[in-house]
Design a protein around this motif. Structure first.
Motif, PDB file in Angstrom:
ATOM      1  N   ILE A  44       0.841  -1.199   0.000  1.00 54.21           N
ATOM      2  CA  ILE A  44       0.000   0.000   0.000  1.00 54.21           C
ATOM      3  C   ILE A  44       0.876   1.250   0.000  1.00 54.21           C
ATOM      4  N   ALA A  45       1.915   1.238   0.824  1.00 56.98           N
ATOM      5  CA  ALA A  45       2.815   2.391   0.897  1.00 56.98           C
ATOM      6  C   ALA A  45       3.461   2.672  -0.452  1.00 56.98           C
ATOM      7  N   ARG A  46       3.728   1.616  -1.220  1.00 54.77           N
ATOM      8  CA  ARG A  46       4.344   1.784  -2.538  1.00 54.77           C
ATOM      9  C   ARG A  46       3.315   2.008  -3.647  1.00 54.77           C
ATOM     10  N   ARG A  47       2.034   1.967  -3.278  1.00 55.82           N
ATOM     11  CA  ARG A  47       0.934   2.141  -4.239  1.00 55.82           C
ATOM     12  C   ARG A  47       1.063   1.198  -5.430  1.00 55.82           C
ATOM     13  N   ASP A  48       1.506  -0.020  -5.138  1.00 58.91           N
ATOM     14  CA  ASP A  48       1.665  -1.038  -6.176  1.00 58.91           C
ATOM     15  C   ASP A  48       0.407  -1.901  -6.176  1.00 58.91           C
ATOM     16  N   MET A  49      -0.525  -1.611  -7.078  1.00 54.21           N
ATOM     17  CA  MET A  49      -1.824  -2.269  -7.068  1.00 54.21           C
ATOM     18  C   MET A  49      -1.726  -3.775  -7.302  1.00 54.21           C
ATOM     19  N   GLY A 196      -1.023  13.695  16.983  1.00 55.43           N
ATOM     20  CA  GLY A 196      -1.834  13.137  15.913  1.00 55.43           C
ATOM     21  C   GLY A 196      -1.045  12.363  14.885  1.00 55.43           C
ATOM     22  N   ILE A 197       0.101  11.844  15.293  1.00 52.04           N
ATOM     23  CA  ILE A 197       0.983  11.100  14.393  1.00 52.04           C
ATOM     24  C   ILE A 197       0.923   9.614  14.721  1.00 52.04           C
ATOM     25  N   ASP A 198       0.806   8.787  13.698  1.00 51.78           N
ATOM     26  CA  ASP A 198       0.855   7.338  13.860  1.00 51.78           C
ATOM     27  C   ASP A 198       2.327   6.942  13.967  1.00 51.78           C
ATOM     28  N   PRO A 199       2.821   6.575  15.156  1.00 56.90           N
ATOM     29  CA  PRO A 199       4.258   6.314  15.303  1.00 56.90           C
ATOM     30  C   PRO A 199       4.737   5.118  14.492  1.00 56.90           C
ATOM     31  N   GLU A 200       3.908   4.100  14.339  1.00 56.46           N
ATOM     32  CA  GLU A 200       4.296   2.927  13.552  1.00 56.46           C
ATOM     33  C   GLU A 200       4.493   3.322  12.087  1.00 56.46           C
ATOM     34  N   ALA A 201       3.552   4.088  11.548  1.00 58.49           N
ATOM     35  CA  ALA A 201       3.668   4.528  10.157  1.00 58.49           C
ATOM     36  C   ALA A 201       4.839   5.491   9.993  1.00 58.49           C
ATOM     37  N   ALA A 202       5.047   6.357  10.982  1.00 64.20           N
ATOM     38  CA  ALA A 202       6.146   7.318  10.900  1.00 64.20           C
ATOM     39  C   ALA A 202       7.495   6.609  10.870  1.00 64.20           C
ATOM     40  N   LEU A 203       7.646   5.594  11.721  1.00 63.47           N
ATOM     41  CA  LEU A 203       8.907   4.852  11.745  1.00 63.47           C
ATOM     42  C   LEU A 203       9.088   4.030  10.476  1.00 63.47           C
ATOM     43  N   ARG A 204       7.998   3.497   9.943  1.00 67.18           N
ATOM     44  CA  ARG A 204       8.083   2.748   8.691  1.00 67.18           C
ATOM     45  C   ARG A 204       8.564   3.664   7.566  1.00 67.18           C
ATOM     46  N   THR A 205       8.048   4.891   7.548  1.00 71.00           N
ATOM     47  CA  THR A 205       8.489   5.861   6.541  1.00 71.00           C
ATOM     48  C   THR A 205       9.963   6.201   6.719  1.00 71.00           C
ATOM     49  N   ALA A 206      10.384   6.381   7.977  1.00 72.14           N
ATOM     50  CA  ALA A 206      11.788   6.690   8.252  1.00 72.14           C
ATOM     51  C   ALA A 206      12.696   5.543   7.812  1.00 72.14           C
ATOM     52  N   ASN A 207      12.263   4.306   8.048  1.00 72.47           N
ATOM     53  CA  ASN A 207      13.043   3.145   7.611  1.00 72.47           C
ATOM     54  C   ASN A 207      13.221   3.158   6.094  1.00 72.47           C
TER      55      ASN A 207
END
Length: 245
Positions: A44-49, A196-207
């Motif tokens: 989903i993060a890569r928007r690869d359908m 209001g930040i999703d920490p799991e998503a934020a760390l995934r983005t940082a990775n």
């Protein structure tokens, strides 16, 4: 769906099925279930359908696998799983499937809380799955506690807590250092929640950002990358970071 259920039944057949599939249990399959959920999130993060489609199939297979294991021991089957979630969705949306007013969407959390009480939970934090990633579980525990009023009134509290935990790390001995780092991470999650930040998503983005930039460093330096001294690597990192934006 019927085809997939039939495939799993054949794979789990004690006499004619796949030896590996027959040997699996809830416990042995659980890590794969978690992994597949993360692969869906990655697609989903890569928007690869195409990948989203495939990974959702893999995740669905996990549900079917668990349901077949349950059926094999006489606990429940896939139909029971579907019935349970269908009943739950209708129950939690009385403004759509019941006679509540259209604004009844606000009842969701109240209904969930009532359901937890009906299960005779021992406390507000009961039912937060132990198998969740630690970062995600920390956020869920904090949200549950906040519903009871145990929460900072604004973001200043959790921000100050981070400073406090940093000082405690500086003063910690070898026996308590890991524990204090855990407290710091918990405090950071709390601050993110208040912002209001999703920490799991934020760390995934940082990775993902780190992986992308590190790969760019390696590509630019070629085979000489490993031999570069730290200052040279840092200079290269800054160039890559500037290009990456």
């Amino acid at each position: 769906m019927g085809r997939l259920l039939t495939i799993m039944q054949r794979l789990r057949d004690p006499q004619h099925g796949c030896e590996w599939d027959v040997a699996q249990t809830f416990d042995s399959i659980a890590p794969y279930t978690i992994e597949e959920a993360y692969e869906v999130a990655d697609a989903i993060a890569r928007r690869d359908m195409a990948e989203i489609k495939d990974e959702l199939g893999d995740l669905l297979l996990q549900v079917v696998f668990h349901a077949q294991i349950a059926e094999d021991i006489g606990a429940f089957d896939f139909k029971d799983v579907v019935t349970s979630i269908s009943d739950k969705m209708e129950r939690r949306h009385p403004h759509i499937f019941g006679d509540a007013g259209h604004s009844g969407h606000h009842l969701w959390e109240q209904i969930k809380a009532d359901e937890r009480r009906a299960k005779a939970a021992n406390g507000a934090l009961d039912g937060v799955a132990l198998g969740l990633p630690a970062l995600l579980r920390a956020e869920k525990l904090q949200k549950r506690a906040a519903r009871t009023g145990f929460d900072w009134p604004d973001e200043e509290g959790p921000r100050a807590k981070i400073d406090e935990e940093l000082r405690e790390i500086e003063d910690a001995g070898p026996d308590t250092l890991a524990e204090e780092f855990g407290d710091l991470l918990f405090a950071v999650v709390n601050w993110a929640r208040h912002r209001g930040i999703d920490p799991e998503a934020a760390l995934r983005t940082a990775n993902g950002k780190f992986e992308r930039r590190f790969a760019a460093m390696e590509a630019e330096a070629g085979e000489a990358f490993a031999a570069l001294d730290l200052d040279s690597k840092e200079a290269l990192w800054q160039r890559v970071k500037h290009r990456d934006g």
